[in-house]
Design an enzyme around this catalytic site. Structure first.
Site, PDB file in Angstrom:
ATOM      1  N   GLU A  73      33.553  68.994  10.496  1.00 29.63           N
ATOM      2  CA  GLU A  73      33.349  68.339  11.778  1.00 29.63           C
ATOM      3  C   GLU A  73      34.041  66.988  11.881  1.00 29.63           C
ATOM      4  O   GLU A  73      33.964  66.332  12.930  1.00 29.63           O
ATOM      5  CB  GLU A  73      31.845  68.163  12.037  1.00 29.63           C
ATOM      6  CG  GLU A  73      31.099  69.495  12.105  1.00 29.63           C
ATOM      7  CD  GLU A  73      29.637  69.348  12.485  1.00 29.63           C
ATOM      8  OE1 GLU A  73      29.188  68.195  12.703  1.00 29.63           O
ATOM      9  OE2 GLU A  73      28.941  70.374  12.582  1.00 29.63           O
ATOM     10  N   GLY A 186      17.255  64.209  10.395  1.00 29.57           N
ATOM     11  CA  GLY A 186      16.052  64.845   9.881  1.00 29.57           C
ATOM     12  C   GLY A 186      14.876  64.856  10.819  1.00 29.57           C
ATOM     13  O   GLY A 186      13.738  65.045  10.378  1.00 29.57           O
ATOM     14  N   GLU A 188      13.648  66.985  12.795  1.00 26.94           N
ATOM     15  CA  GLU A 188      12.831  68.201  12.781  1.00 26.94           C
ATOM     16  C   GLU A 188      11.906  68.251  11.563  1.00 26.94           C
ATOM     17  O   GLU A 188      11.039  69.124  11.491  1.00 26.94           O
ATOM     18  CB  GLU A 188      13.721  69.451  12.758  1.00 26.94           C
ATOM     19  CG  GLU A 188      14.290  69.840  14.095  1.00 26.94           C
ATOM     20  CD  GLU A 188      15.389  68.893  14.562  1.00 26.94           C
ATOM     21  OE1 GLU A 188      15.520  68.723  15.772  1.00 26.94           O
ATOM     22  OE2 GLU A 188      16.104  68.316  13.723  1.00 26.94           O
ATOM     23  N   ASP A 311      13.850  68.513  22.409  1.00 31.03           N
ATOM     24  CA  ASP A 311      14.951  68.281  21.462  1.00 31.03           C
ATOM     25  C   ASP A 311      16.218  67.843  22.208  1.00 31.03           C
ATOM     26  O   ASP A 311      17.327  68.233  21.868  1.00 31.03           O
ATOM     27  CB  ASP A 311      15.230  69.544  20.633  1.00 31.03           C
ATOM     28  CG  ASP A 311      16.274  69.324  19.537  1.00 31.03           C
ATOM     29  OD1 ASP A 311      16.538  68.163  19.183  1.00 31.03           O
ATOM     30  OD2 ASP A 311      16.834  70.317  19.048  1.00 31.03           O
ATOM     31  N   ASN A 399      27.049  68.513  22.668  1.00 28.19           N
ATOM     32  CA  ASN A 399      26.508  68.245  21.340  1.00 28.19           C
ATOM     33  C   ASN A 399      27.479  67.339  20.599  1.00 28.19           C
ATOM     34  O   ASN A 399      28.124  66.497  21.218  1.00 28.19           O
ATOM     35  CB  ASN A 399      26.200  69.550  20.597  1.00 28.19           C
ATOM     36  CG  ASN A 399      25.027  69.398  19.646  1.00 28.19           C
ATOM     37  OD1 ASN A 399      25.061  68.560  18.759  1.00 28.19           O
ATOM     38  ND2 ASN A 399      23.972  70.165  19.851  1.00 28.19           N
ATOM     39  N   CYS A 636      12.955  79.620   4.508  1.00 32.03           N
ATOM     40  CA  CYS A 636      14.259  80.084   4.038  1.00 32.03           C
ATOM     41  C   CYS A 636      15.228  80.468   5.144  1.00 32.03           C
ATOM     42  O   CYS A 636      16.450  80.402   4.968  1.00 32.03           O
ATOM     43  CB  CYS A 636      14.088  81.301   3.116  1.00 32.03           C
ATOM     44  SG  CYS A 636      12.745  81.173   1.924  1.00 32.03           S
ATOM     45  N   HIS A 640      19.305  81.118   5.412  1.00 34.00           N
ATOM     46  CA  HIS A 640      19.659  82.507   5.097  1.00 34.00           C
ATOM     47  C   HIS A 640      19.431  83.379   6.332  1.00 34.00           C
ATOM     48  O   HIS A 640      18.300  83.749   6.648  1.00 34.00           O
ATOM     49  CB  HIS A 640      18.829  83.018   3.921  1.00 34.00           C
ATOM     50  CG  HIS A 640      19.165  82.343   2.629  1.00 34.00           C
ATOM     51  ND1 HIS A 640      20.302  82.632   1.916  1.00 34.00           N
ATOM     52  CD2 HIS A 640      18.518  81.370   1.939  1.00 34.00           C
ATOM     53  CE1 HIS A 640      20.340  81.878   0.834  1.00 34.00           C
ATOM     54  NE2 HIS A 640      19.276  81.104   0.825  1.00 34.00           N
ATOM     55  N   MET A 676      21.683  75.492  -3.589  1.00 31.28           N
ATOM     56  CA  MET A 676      20.364  76.098  -3.389  1.00 31.28           C
ATOM     57  C   MET A 676      19.308  75.226  -4.064  1.00 31.28           C
ATOM     58  O   MET A 676      19.225  75.162  -5.284  1.00 31.28           O
ATOM     59  CB  MET A 676      20.348  77.512  -3.981  1.00 31.28           C
ATOM     60  CG  MET A 676      18.965  78.152  -4.082  1.00 31.28           C
ATOM     61  SD  MET A 676      18.192  78.402  -2.472  1.00 31.28           S
ATOM     62  CE  MET A 676      16.534  78.875  -2.984  1.00 31.28           C
TER      63      MET A 676
END
EC number: 1.1.9.1
Length: 727
Positions: A73, A186, A188, A311, A399, A636, A640, A676
């Site tokens: 970005e 952060g 959320e 949001d 955005n 997760c 994912h 991970m």
């Protein structure tokens, strides 16, 4: 248009009227000295060597492989013939801007536990260059000052206030006098937003400004403006969650006024009634605030979405320029946040001059020009009383993708998304989830609402179908375009459709009337700024989201852009993305007149049927699998997607060795070097086993589904309920 030309001619006069302050530079020149190009962050260039007559000869000058596979970005910076840029998690690079020779590469040591609190990929939006140093912020919140010649670390500074919270960093630093200013992300999760100023020479903390108040039981607030803000919050607010407001992007230093303007983030949790039960504006969420860079004291503020409920962050890029507004040439800030309006404010005092909708907006009926406040429509958008379809969606009308302002035409050109989402509360009390998602709302974007309702109880689906906005959502679920907008009226002068709602990119304009942007299809587009006429497209085979930039070295003009799919929703790779067919090897691509063809990445091999799942462990029941499904979607699923071609592992396709090591991966951090994180502070061994049981069950169903598709000749990656279930 003539007014905009006159505004540029009055540049020097305007600076005098502002008391002799340093004037803005209108457009970048040979160098591109910040991610936004010039001091106004216009993403506009004065260069004209590449123009409509010769752009057909544009080709690749050089390219650099970045050896990463995540979202890109950043907009590069060029100073004195050296190109500096940043990449995944805060890596930094320096290249000879003419030849592409790598001069140095820097990789920070990142605590990958931070990945648990990064909603929208391990991205970074750029570097700052000043006093012979390159400043870059790592994903886990360390500021590095690197020697611009060698890349050696001159100093590093921890700018995270509380590492027990979900704070992270994805934004570009901003130099303001003798400090470098950086925000954090952060909202959320469980954060209380703030911006931090560090000494340019030493990295020592100079000041920190908090976006929202702290729990009044802890004592007085840190500043008078926070004492004032406290009156706009319920004394019994969810102070334990933090309040949100994280300013993860949009920090601009204004050399004319001497102020730093900061765009602040959304509230946490989302719903005002959960965050601040008796309501209130909840200052300074979703606001533009002007700070003194010497002291950190606030000079003015303008709240774009009081009591943010959806949001609707104000962290989208700002542009500083001068405009003739109502017969007076003013220093203004142009800002289009998530909430669907394009604002024009006076940079000196934050006075609202214009606010025009650029997409469908049913959360508000308009902006009162006298008070500057939105005229709310609770019946259409208050989802705390029942599910609602709200326009625009939480993805935002605008955005992080930078827009450009062309002073010759007066056009604001950027990616615009006209889409809504179904939003509803989730049942039950929600205790604080440390370093976990605390948003307490569920979202389904309008292109998916009709199909998704089949998976809900009939009474819920009936309630949604009765909403006035439901038919609107069916009629036009989403429109994604690059638009040239008259900022004084909000009217679109021209538009160009993109490939889909996930296809948004940053924009460059030049004085030769060129508009340049990329797409996640892998194409770079060049259009005529005045009309939108397509002049050139180049297929690169690599998705492009970042804003291109341009510079000149040795009399040659170049156009450069970072390439790589990612950002918000990064696990869900759209089928039209080049990442879906050719992978996501990140690259820096640089073009010039007379350049060559872009080497295309190889096509990915055909998708294979999911491998056979192992047998379930003894004692696994339907209840175990259901528990695992809930834990998976609660912890997760944000990373994912369980989708073919995702840039994170498709856990429906785990190999035997992964199944055998599942506990070690989830609880012991076996794959932390790969990004991970470990989860043993939240998940018990029984929780991990339940998640594993759910994934084994899902893998078995996926294999059966794909074997049936293979037998019938259908593509394996066709739509399936296993993908839909990710909602």
């Amino acid at each position: 248009m003539m007014r905009q030309l006159l505004a540029s001619l009055f540049l020097g006069l305007a600076a005098c009227l502002l008391g002799g302050a340093t004037a803005l530079t209108e457009g970048a020149g040979r160098d591109w000295r910040s991610p936004g190009g010039d001091s106004g962050k216009t993403h506009h260039s004065r260069l004209t060597a590449i123009n409509a007559e010769n752009v057909s000869h544009l080709g690749l000058a050089w390219a650099a492989e970045l050896d990463t596979f995540r979202g890109q970005e950043a907009t590069p910076v060029v100073v004195d013939g050296v190109l500096y840029t940043s990449g995944t998690a805060g890596r930094a690079y320096a290249f000879d801007a003419a030849t592409g020779k790598q001069l140095w590469r820097f990789e920070p040591e990142v605590d990958m536990q931070v990945n648990r609190t990064v909603c929208c990929d391990m991205v970074n939006r750029g570097v700052a260059v000043a006093r012979g140093k390159v400043f870059v912020a790592s994903l886990d919140g360390w500021m590095y000052a690197l020697d611009a010649r060698t890349g050696a670390v001159e100093w590093k500074s921890d700018f995270i206030e509380n590492r027990k919270r979900g704070d992270n960093s994805t934004g570009a630093p901003e130099v303001a006098g003798d400090v470098v200013v950086i925000g954090m992300g952060g909202a959320e999760y469980d954060v209380r937003g703030y911006v931090t100023a560090l000494d340019l020479d030493t990295g020592k903390l100079r000041w920190r400004w908090h976006v929202v108040p702290r729990d009044p039981k802890l004592g007085p607030q840190e500043s008078p403006e926070l004492e004032a803000a406290l009156k706009t919050w319920d004394p019994n607010s969810r102070w334990d969650i933090g309040g949100g407001g994280s300013p993860w992007d949009a920090i601009n230093y204004d050399p004319e006024t001497g102020l730093v303007l900061v765009g602040t983030g959304n509230g946490g949790p989302y719903a005002t009634s959960k965050r601040s039960p008796t309501g209130g504006d909840n200052l300074y969420l979703a606001s533009l605030v002007a700070l003194d860079p010497k002291t950190g004291w606030m000079k003015w503020h303008y709240q774009e979405t009081p009591g943010d409920n959806w949001d609707f962050t104000a962290t989208q890029p700002m542009i500083f320029t001068r405009m003739d507004v109502d017969g007076e040439i003013r220093p203004v800030v142009l800002h289009a946040p998530k909430n669907g309006y394009l604002y024009i404010l006076d940079r000196r005092d934050g006075k609202l001059l214009r606010a025009n909708p650029i997409v469908r907006t049913n959360w508000a009926k308009g902006i009162d020009p006298r008070t500057g406040r939105p005229i709310l429509d609770p019946e259409a958008a208050d989802y705390t009383t029942g599910p609602k379809i709200v326009f625009p969606a939480t993805t935002g009308a605008r955005n992080w993708h930078p827009a450009s302002y062309d002073p010759a035409t007066g056009l604001y050109i950027g990616a615009v998304l006209d889409m809504g989402n179904l939003i509803f509360m989730t049942p039950g009390a929600k205790p604080l989830k440390a370093r976990g998602l605390n948003n307490d709302a569920a979202l389904i974007f309008t292109p998916d609402v009709k199909e998704a309702l089949a998976g809900f109880p009939p009474e819920f689906g009936d309630a949604v179908r009765k909403l006035p906005a439901y038919q609107e959502a069916l009629k036009q679920p989403a429109t994604a375009q690059i638009r040239a907008i008259d900022p004084l009226t909000g009217k679109t002068v021209w538009s160009a459709d993109t490939a889909g709602w996930q296809d948004r990119g940053g924009v460059l304009t030049t004085a030769s009337s060129l508009t340049v942007y990329g797409g996640v299809t892998g194409k770079l587009f060049v259009r005529e700024t005045k009309t939108g006429r397509l002049l050139k497209e180049i297929d690169t085979g690599t998705p492009i989201m970042a804003a291109p930039m341009t510079y000149e070295v040795g009399g040659v003009q170049y156009i450069a852009v970072m390439a790589g799919w990612g950002g918000g929703g990064y696990p869900f790779v759209p089928r039209y993305s080049a990442a879906y067919t050719r992978g996501n090897m990140n690259r820096l691509l640089v073009f010039k007149l007379g350049g060559g063809k872009v080497p295309m990445p190889d096509l990915l091999p055909p998708l294979e049927v999911a491998p056979e799942a192992p047998a379930q462990a003894p004692g696994v029941t339907a209840a175990t699998i259901a528990k695992g499904q809930g834990l998976f979607f609660g912890n997760c699923a944000i990373c994912h997607a369980n989708q073919p071609r995702s840039i994170t592992p498709d856990l429906r396709r785990m190999q035997p060795g992964t199944h055998e090591a599942f506990r070690q991966i989830v609880l012991e951090g076996l794959l932390t070097p790969n990004g991970m994180p470990r989860w043993d502070d939240i998940l018990s061994p029984g929780d991990a086993d339940a998640i594993h049981a759910y994934l084994i069950d899902l893998q078995g169903k996926t294999r059966a589904d794909e074997l049936a598709k293979q037998k019938s000749g259908k593509p394996l990656d066709g739509p399936s309920l296993t993908i839909l279930s990710n909602y």
